[in-house]
Design a protein around this motif. Structure first.
Motif, PDB file in Angstrom:
ATOM      1  N   UNK A  84       0.801  -1.214   0.000  1.00  0.00           N
ATOM      2  CA  UNK A  84       0.000   0.000   0.000  1.00  0.00           C
ATOM      3  C   UNK A  84       0.839   1.273   0.000  1.00  0.00           C
ATOM      4  N   UNK A  85       2.032   1.233   0.576  1.00  0.00           N
ATOM      5  CA  UNK A  85       2.878   2.422   0.636  1.00  0.00           C
ATOM      6  C   UNK A  85       3.291   2.914  -0.751  1.00  0.00           C
ATOM      7  N   UNK A  86       3.275   2.026  -1.728  1.00  0.00           N
ATOM      8  CA  UNK A  86       3.682   2.403  -3.074  1.00  0.00           C
ATOM      9  C   UNK A  86       2.549   3.037  -3.876  1.00  0.00           C
ATOM     10  N   UNK A  87       1.366   3.081  -3.309  1.00  0.00           N
ATOM     11  CA  UNK A  87       0.217   3.621  -4.033  1.00  0.00           C
ATOM     12  C   UNK A  87       0.220   5.147  -4.017  1.00  0.00           C
ATOM     13  N   UNK A 116      -0.449   4.120  12.040  1.00  0.00           N
ATOM     14  CA  UNK A 116      -1.089   3.226  13.017  1.00  0.00           C
ATOM     15  C   UNK A 116      -2.599   3.111  12.789  1.00  0.00           C
ATOM     16  N   UNK A 117      -3.224   4.145  12.233  1.00  0.00           N
ATOM     17  CA  UNK A 117      -4.666   4.083  12.012  1.00  0.00           C
ATOM     18  C   UNK A 117      -5.046   3.249  10.790  1.00  0.00           C
ATOM     19  N   UNK A 118      -4.067   2.937   9.975  1.00  0.00           N
ATOM     20  CA  UNK A 118      -4.314   2.101   8.795  1.00  0.00           C
ATOM     21  C   UNK A 118      -4.154   0.620   9.113  1.00  0.00           C
ATOM     22  N   UNK A 119      -3.370   0.300  10.130  1.00  0.00           N
ATOM     23  CA  UNK A 119      -3.062  -1.098  10.438  1.00  0.00           C
ATOM     24  C   UNK A 119      -4.294  -1.932  10.791  1.00  0.00           C
ATOM     25  N   UNK A 120      -5.279  -1.407  11.540  1.00  0.00           N
ATOM     26  CA  UNK A 120      -6.457  -2.238  11.820  1.00  0.00           C
ATOM     27  C   UNK A 120      -7.201  -2.670  10.560  1.00  0.00           C
ATOM     28  N   UNK A 121      -7.202  -1.829   9.526  1.00  0.00           N
ATOM     29  CA  UNK A 121      -7.839  -2.225   8.264  1.00  0.00           C
ATOM     30  C   UNK A 121      -7.122  -3.414   7.646  1.00  0.00           C
ATOM     31  N   UNK A 122      -5.793  -3.405   7.688  1.00  0.00           N
ATOM     32  CA  UNK A 122      -5.035  -4.511   7.124  1.00  0.00           C
ATOM     33  C   UNK A 122      -5.313  -5.801   7.898  1.00  0.00           C
ATOM     34  N   UNK A 123      -5.397  -5.703   9.221  1.00  0.00           N
ATOM     35  CA  UNK A 123      -5.700  -6.890  10.036  1.00  0.00           C
ATOM     36  C   UNK A 123      -7.076  -7.442   9.676  1.00  0.00           C
ATOM     37  N   UNK A 124      -8.065  -6.572   9.599  1.00  0.00           N
ATOM     38  CA  UNK A 124      -9.428  -7.013   9.282  1.00  0.00           C
ATOM     39  C   UNK A 124      -9.485  -7.627   7.884  1.00  0.00           C
TER      40      UNK A 124
END
Length: 307
Positions: free
Chosen positions: A252-255, A268-276
């Protein structure tokens, strides 16, 4: 002749009753099996700024309505046995799992009205479930530890006070990793997937866009500043291909627009989306919320349910 006719009728009646009971048992068996196999959902929500969704802030109105009124249209809360909730406001060097039978609230914000430091949310914890989660993560090669003391931060109690004000469903709070490694977070979600088969939902609480500087200084631009990145999220999260979802979120960082949406070392606020998303299994996700905060910052929420 009368006796034979009577016996014949009795045999037919017994046969009919037997077949009826047999059919009912078959129906019960298969409907019960189907019920057991329905997965609890994996849901990512945006929790907003501090306690603002609870305070009636006008710029959070759309988010408050979604959490309070719309989530229940996608999740049958009363059917859930428990909720495993990954919060953006708890970062650790190894996955940490709340394991107390009860957790006080941790007011990890400042500068808000006094009422926002008096909230109560008395949902129980579940120490046995916490132990089982740890064992499952150990088996998957994911380092983890239990924490029976830390309170539930506002990434937990703010959305949950709106989603389930009755506070009658056990919650296990789980941290994100401070290294913000997307692959490790996706693997964490994959390890949690199995709990969905038990009627335990996986919730992620964060923000699909979270740039504090822009929140403070760039509101009300009359244009969406992160449309391209939000479109990317919708494309990968709703893809029919689980592999496309995994690869897209790991990279995602390359987008385009990623660093504007989540500045470097502040994702840190993006990480829960990746886990889900990792807990989503083979089913495609569905976008259930798409709203522009302050007319400028587009926020999306996604759910993965049984096919």
């Amino acid at each position: 002749m009368l006796v034979l006719n009577t016996l014949s009728i009795l045999v037919q009646v017994v046969f009919i009753v037997f077949m009826s009971l047999f059919s009912m048992n078959i129906i019960r068996h298969f409907t019960g099996y189907r019920k057991m196999m329905v997965l609890a959902p994996a849901l990512f929500v945006n929790h907003g700024g501090g306690p603002m969704p609870l305070l009636g802030d006008k710029e959070h109105a759309g988010l408050t309505i979604f959490l309070r009124d719309e989530v229940k249209k996608h999740v049958n809360i009363k059917e859930l046995k428990a909720i495993i909730l990954i919060t953006a406001h708890w970062e650790e060097n190894k996955v940490t799992i709340s394991s107390g039978k009860h957790h006080n609230l941790y007011f990890d914000y400042y500068g808000f009205p006094p009422v926002s430091y008096k909230y109560k949310y008395d949902a129980p914890g579940d120490s046995d479930l916490a132990e089982r989660i740890k064992k499952s993560l150990d088996k998957a090669g994911i380092e983890s530890r239990l924490d029976s003391k830390r309170g539930w931060d506002h990434g937990v109690f703010v959305p949950m006070m709106l989603i389930n004000p009755e506070a009658d469903i056990p919650i296990i709070q789980i941290s994100v990793l401070s290294n913000q490694d997307p692959e490790q977070h996706y693997k964490l979600g994959q390890a949690l997937y199995e709990f969905r088969k038990e009627g335990i939902a996986i919730f992620g609480s964060g923000m699909s866009y979270h740039n504090m500087r822009e929140f403070m200084y760039s509101r009300h631009q009359n244009k969406v500043v992160n449309k391209e990145f939000d479109d990317f999220l919708n494309e990968v999260c709703t893809s029919e291909s689980e592999e496309k979802r995994r690869k897209g979120l790991i990279s995602w960082r390359q987008q385009r627009g990623a660093s504007e949406a989540h500045p470097p070392r502040a994702a840190e606020h993006f990480m829960p989306l990746i886990v889900v998303a990792g807990a989503g299994g083979s089913a495609p996700g569905k976008r259930v919320f798409n709203w522009d905060m302050s007319g400028t910052f587009r926020l999306s929420a996604f759910i993965w349910k049984d096919k």
